[in-house]
Design a protein around this motif. Sequence first.
Motif, PDB file in Angstrom:
ATOM      1  N   LEU A 293      68.273  57.075  21.527  1.00  0.00           N
ATOM      2  CA  LEU A 293      68.570  56.032  22.966  1.00  0.00           C
ATOM      3  C   LEU A 293      68.698  54.489  22.463  1.00  0.00           C
ATOM      4  CD1 LEU A 293      69.650  55.857  25.658  1.00  0.00           C
ATOM      5  CD2 LEU A 293      67.119  55.826  26.354  1.00  0.00           C
ATOM      6  N   VAL A 294      67.530  54.257  21.925  1.00  0.00           N
ATOM      7  CA  VAL A 294      66.903  53.016  21.434  1.00  0.00           C
ATOM      8  C   VAL A 294      68.204  52.537  20.542  1.00  0.00           C
ATOM      9  CG1 VAL A 294      65.771  51.475  20.096  1.00  0.00           C
ATOM     10  CG2 VAL A 294      64.649  53.147  21.733  1.00  0.00           C
ATOM     11  N   HIS A 295      68.648  53.343  19.559  1.00  0.00           N
ATOM     12  CA  HIS A 295      69.684  52.920  18.327  1.00  0.00           C
ATOM     13  C   HIS A 295      71.027  52.960  19.317  1.00  0.00           C
ATOM     14  CE1 HIS A 295      67.131  54.664  14.623  1.00  0.00           C
ATOM     15  NE2 HIS A 295      66.390  53.737  15.353  1.00  0.00           N
ATOM     16  N   LEU A 330      72.468  53.200  32.373  1.00  0.00           N
ATOM     17  CA  LEU A 330      71.761  54.156  33.443  1.00  0.00           C
ATOM     18  C   LEU A 330      70.598  54.885  32.357  1.00  0.00           C
ATOM     19  CD1 LEU A 330      74.353  55.430  35.934  1.00  0.00           C
ATOM     20  CD2 LEU A 330      72.438  53.797  36.450  1.00  0.00           C
ATOM     21  N   ARG A 331      71.005  55.231  31.300  1.00  0.00           N
ATOM     22  CA  ARG A 331      70.098  56.342  30.801  1.00  0.00           C
ATOM     23  C   ARG A 331      68.786  55.581  30.212  1.00  0.00           C
ATOM     24  NH1 ARG A 331      71.887  59.526  25.888  1.00  0.00           N
ATOM     25  NH2 ARG A 331      69.770  60.043  26.018  1.00  0.00           N
ATOM     26  N   ALA A 332      69.346  54.207  29.869  1.00  0.00           N
ATOM     27  CA  ALA A 332      68.204  53.358  29.392  1.00  0.00           C
ATOM     28  C   ALA A 332      67.155  52.753  30.202  1.00  0.00           C
ATOM     29  CB  ALA A 332      68.803  51.919  28.797  1.00  0.00           C
ATOM     30  N   LEU A 333      67.884  52.452  31.711  1.00  0.00           N
ATOM     31  CA  LEU A 333      67.164  52.267  32.868  1.00  0.00           C
ATOM     32  C   LEU A 333      66.223  53.396  33.264  1.00  0.00           C
ATOM     33  CD1 LEU A 333      66.286  50.211  35.054  1.00  0.00           C
ATOM     34  CD2 LEU A 333      68.342  51.204  36.314  1.00  0.00           C
ATOM     35  N   GLY A 334      66.714  54.682  33.095  1.00  0.00           N
ATOM     36  CA  GLY A 334      66.029  55.925  33.414  1.00  0.00           C
ATOM     37  C   GLY A 334      64.743  55.840  32.613  1.00  0.00           C
TER      38      GLY A 334
END
Length: 457
Positions: A293-295, A330-334
């Motif tokens: 996710l970070v990448h 949204l995934r990053a915020l989650g």
Amino acid sequence: MRDTVHSPPAIVPAGRKFTGSDRRAPLREGLQSCGEYHAGQTAGRFYPIACVALEVTQRCNLDCTLCYLSDRAEMTYDPPLSVLFARLKTIYSHYGTGVSVQLTGGDPTLRKVEDLEALCREIKRLGMRSCLMTNGIRTSRAFLTRLAAAGLDDVAFHVDMTQERKGFTSEVELNTVRRAYIRRARGLGLRILFNTTVFEGNFDDLPALARFLRDRPEVAFVSFQMQADTGRGVLRERPEMITQDSVARSIEAGYGAPLHFGTAAVGHSKCNSYASVVTAGGRAVSLLSNQPLVHRVMAALEGVDDNQDAHIRIRPKVGRMIQRHPLLALRALGHLGMSVARLGTGLLRGPVRRQAVFIHNFMAADQLEEDRCASCVFMVATANGPLSMCVHNAQRDMHLASPDRLDGPTGPSWWNAAVPRLSNGPDLPELSDPALAPMKRLKGQMRALRQARKDAS
């Protein structure tokens, strides 16, 4: 005693002057050439350099057992403001706005506070960030208040057992000093950083020290700098037990959590390890636990970059990323929300803060690696432009003796650290010979050698 001036291999430092419009290209190309430019690499992707040291004096009010200064360093004169302003312009021409300029030395607080105020104002005028790198001895509340008013952004306190401060026998005891420094800087709008040199004498204290720093919500950045065989210090070769991995494990033991140092890179993997955490009430959680996710977020941010800024301004880019990649956002915020939630009961005991954690692995003066030097993210401003810190430390006397040229309305003038004032010619006088200097002017190996000869006679 080993000579502290070395001749490393010829290298092209990452700070070489770029020829195109992309200021990040030289660093990016240096990292690509040694296989260090990958999905998690931030250097060369989001900024052209991590920081540049502006050495405003070679004088210091401590005599550390590990010191990167040379035997001759304190026999030189402080550069005048005109020279330092010219070097600031060179930093700006290489790296543009946003770069962090470290006011360092020696200890910069041995300069007049008016000089430091002038430098902070000039750095601010050029759109760069300023950081005061100090042992803190002379940084009173009033001193820091004046610099904050002049535009200082960060203050980095270097505190550890190599400094041999009287009355302290461990890093844990030195927390008294760290608390005092935090109180001096608190509420001034300054970002507070702490640096620690890691050596055999404090290696066992690292978990306790990391725990202390974790629990200081005022501290935004902590740096652990591994012992390097360079400079004039009396301690030399690094013990085998001190490695990037062993230091990382000790820090994680103190933070009480895995920190995922390998997710995001800041330059060469042999040089730096980076972690980002959220802390609250004596607990810490890594923000980099989900590497894929970070990448993906990094790639999305790079994809919305317009290459207008040398240092990518993340906040406006986040807005563009959300528009183009709403599901990823949204995934990053989650992920962020889940990380904060994992602080558990810590949320009831203290404020939530983000903290950056670094491990720096500086090279020995006689073991410089060309690929690491060519992809360096930590530079020093010299008379001949930015240079890798490790190279500068290995050849410090040579670079101190190199003259700065200043072009003025009446013609050029030169400054050399071996003389007290500007001159009309590029003279190259020799730096003072430490073998002839009085005892009170010697530090590190030269002082130890002179004392040993005196005791033996």
